[in-house]
Design an enzyme around this catalytic site. Structure first.
Site, mmCIF file in Angstrom:
data_model
loop_
_atom_site.group_PDB
_atom_site.id
_atom_site.type_symbol
_atom_site.label_atom_id
_atom_site.label_comp_id
_atom_site.label_asym_id
_atom_site.label_seq_id
_atom_site.Cartn_x
_atom_site.Cartn_y
_atom_site.Cartn_z
ATOM 1 N N GLY A 110 -4.809 3.589 -7.418
ATOM 2 C CA GLY A 110 -5.545 3.965 -9.582
ATOM 3 C C GLY A 110 -4.784 4.751 -10.049
ATOM 4 C CG ASP A 155 -9.494 2.966 1.394
ATOM 5 O OD1 ASP A 155 -8.679 2.798 0.309
ATOM 6 O OD2 ASP A 155 -8.831 2.871 2.642
ATOM 7 C CG ASP A 178 -2.193 0.885 1.037
ATOM 8 O OD1 ASP A 178 -2.190 1.807 -0.099
ATOM 9 O OD2 ASP A 178 -3.242 0.471 2.652
HETATM 10 C C1 GLA Z 1 -6.030 2.405 2.820
HETATM 11 C C2 GLA Z 1 -6.167 0.849 2.182
HETATM 12 C C3 GLA Z 1 -7.022 0.645 2.617
HETATM 13 C C4 GLA Z 1 -6.156 -0.233 4.126
HETATM 14 C C5 GLA Z 1 -5.612 0.718 4.749
HETATM 15 C C6 GLA Z 1 -4.934 0.092 5.871
HETATM 16 O O1 GLA Z 1 -6.738 3.258 2.742
HETATM 17 O O2 GLA Z 1 -6.405 1.479 0.509
HETATM 18 O O3 GLA Z 1 -7.454 -0.512 1.640
HETATM 19 O O4 GLA Z 1 -5.088 -1.361 3.225
HETATM 20 O O5 GLA Z 1 -4.870 1.490 4.019
HETATM 21 O O6 GLA Z 1 -4.486 1.099 6.754
#
Ligand code: GLA
Length: 361
Positions: free
Chosen positions: A165, A186, A116
């Site tokens: 994205g 998200d 991430d």
């Molecule tokens: C981001 C990701 C989520 C999740 C959070 C965790 O927002 O997009 O899917 O993994 O971090 O902190």
């Protein structure tokens, strides 16, 4: 297909929750329906030791033992990190420790990594101020670096890209070894956000295929913020999008309705169709949309969606989708064969609901 801790447990997830997810994935019938991965999201990380090796925090006393447990159930274990110094929730990321972390994951028996972007954005800005193109190159290089490190471990590990994205990730995600890449920010457990994400995936179908998929984010089915019809829409749309099906609910507390949505084998068969072609919108009339997905053996999945707040009648014209008037139709939520009249199938679709059909010759 699997489960991820974030949507329900967020920062509270611990070893016991993950073991329970594995237990209930088996006892609920989800494993038999094809769900395999048990994925720990953010907040498992503790401190690095003097040699720089990462250790889990007190919520996860023994990651290797947890992996052994998940494996003993015939399931696989996933973990989460960031190319930045900190994860999105502020825990230790892999920055400066990429090779070491990949080795640690492999040693524990990890089978899946969600990577991430999070605080790596600060690194991009610092290293290439006011140069978005260079920043994107740094981002792409960071994903490639982790992929190379995972490959070097010799352990097969699914590589999940999560950077919302940016920079049209669907165009380069596969080239850095991504098996799936998030296409959006998200998801939330409400119809508006789920629909905003799901119905906006237009134009991405050609980038998905076996081994590398668009990921419109994890499922919210069973988390309580949507109605039965809305969750069926969520599951149907994700299946048409050939999306990863990562349940995001508490598997130890599922209603019969939630289980019936998550384990609908006919809808799962659409999602997992071996042709691996992602579907797209074929028609839109007012607030109703028909999405179709080509399936193996010349079949087609058709989702008749109603995005309005009142019920609507929706007609699928078999000729318009390239099928003869006598094509075979099956309703994948009712689990029954239905028939068209003069090559047209007309049905009332409830507000925010769906009728999901399989069309075959
Ligand atoms: C981001 C990701 C989520 C999740 C959070 C965790 O927002 O997009 O899917 O993994 O971090 O902190």
């Amino acid at each position: 297909m699997g489960w991820n801790s974030w949507n329900h447990f967020a920062g509270k997830v611990d070893d016991a929750d993950v073991r329970a997810a594995a237990d209930y994935m088996v006892s609920s019938g989800m494993k038999a329906a094809g769900y395999t991965y048990i994925n720990i999201d953010d907040t498992w990380q503790g401190e690095r030791d003097a040699q720089g090796f990462i250790h889990p925090n007190s919520k996860f006393p023994d990651m290797k033992a947890l992996a052994d447990y998940v494996h003993s159930k015939g399931l696989r274990l996933g973990i989460y990190s960031s190319p930045g110094p900190k994860t999105c929730a502020g825990y230790a990321g892999s920055y400066g420790h990429v090779r070491q972390d990949a080795d640690t994951y492999a040693k524990w028996g990890i089978d899946y990594l969600k990577y991430d972007l999070c605080s790596f954005r600060d690194i991009m800005q610092k290293e290439a101020p006011n140069n978005p193109e260079k920043q994107n190159q740094l981002m792409i290089a960071a994903y490639r670096q982790m992929h190379d490190a995972l490959l070097a471990t010799g352990r097969p590990i699914v590589f999940s890209l999560c950077q919302y994205g940016w920079d049209d990730v669907w165009k380069w995600g596969a080239s850095v070894g991504g098996n799936l890449w998030r296409t959006t920010g998200d998801i939330q457990d409400n119809y508006a956000r789920m629909a905003e994400i799901g119905f906006n995936q237009l134009g991405l179908a050609k980038y998905a295929g076996p081994g590398h998929w668009n990921d419109p984010d994890m499922l919210e089915v069973g988390n309580g913020g949507m109605t039965y019809d809305e969750y069926k829409t969520h599951m149907s749309l994700w299946a048409i999008l050939a999306a990863p099906l990562l349940a995001g609910n508490d598997l130890s507390h599922m209603s019969a309705q939630t289980i019936s949505i998550l384990t609908n084998r006919e809808v799962i068969a659409v999602d997992q169709d071996p042709l691996g072609k992602e579907g797209s919108r074929a028609f839109a009339v007012g607030m109703t949309e028909i999405w179709t997905r080509p399936l193996s053996h010349g079949a087609l999945a058709a989702g008749l969606f109603n995005r309005d707040t009142v019920a609507h009648s929706v007609t699928l014209d078999l000729h318009a989708i390239g099928y003869p008037a006598n094509a075979k139709l099956r309703d994948l939520w009712e689990h029954e064969d239905v028939s068209a009249t003069n090559g047209r199938y007309t049905v009332t679709v409830p507000s925010h609901g769906v009728v999901m059909l399989k069309v075959s010759r």
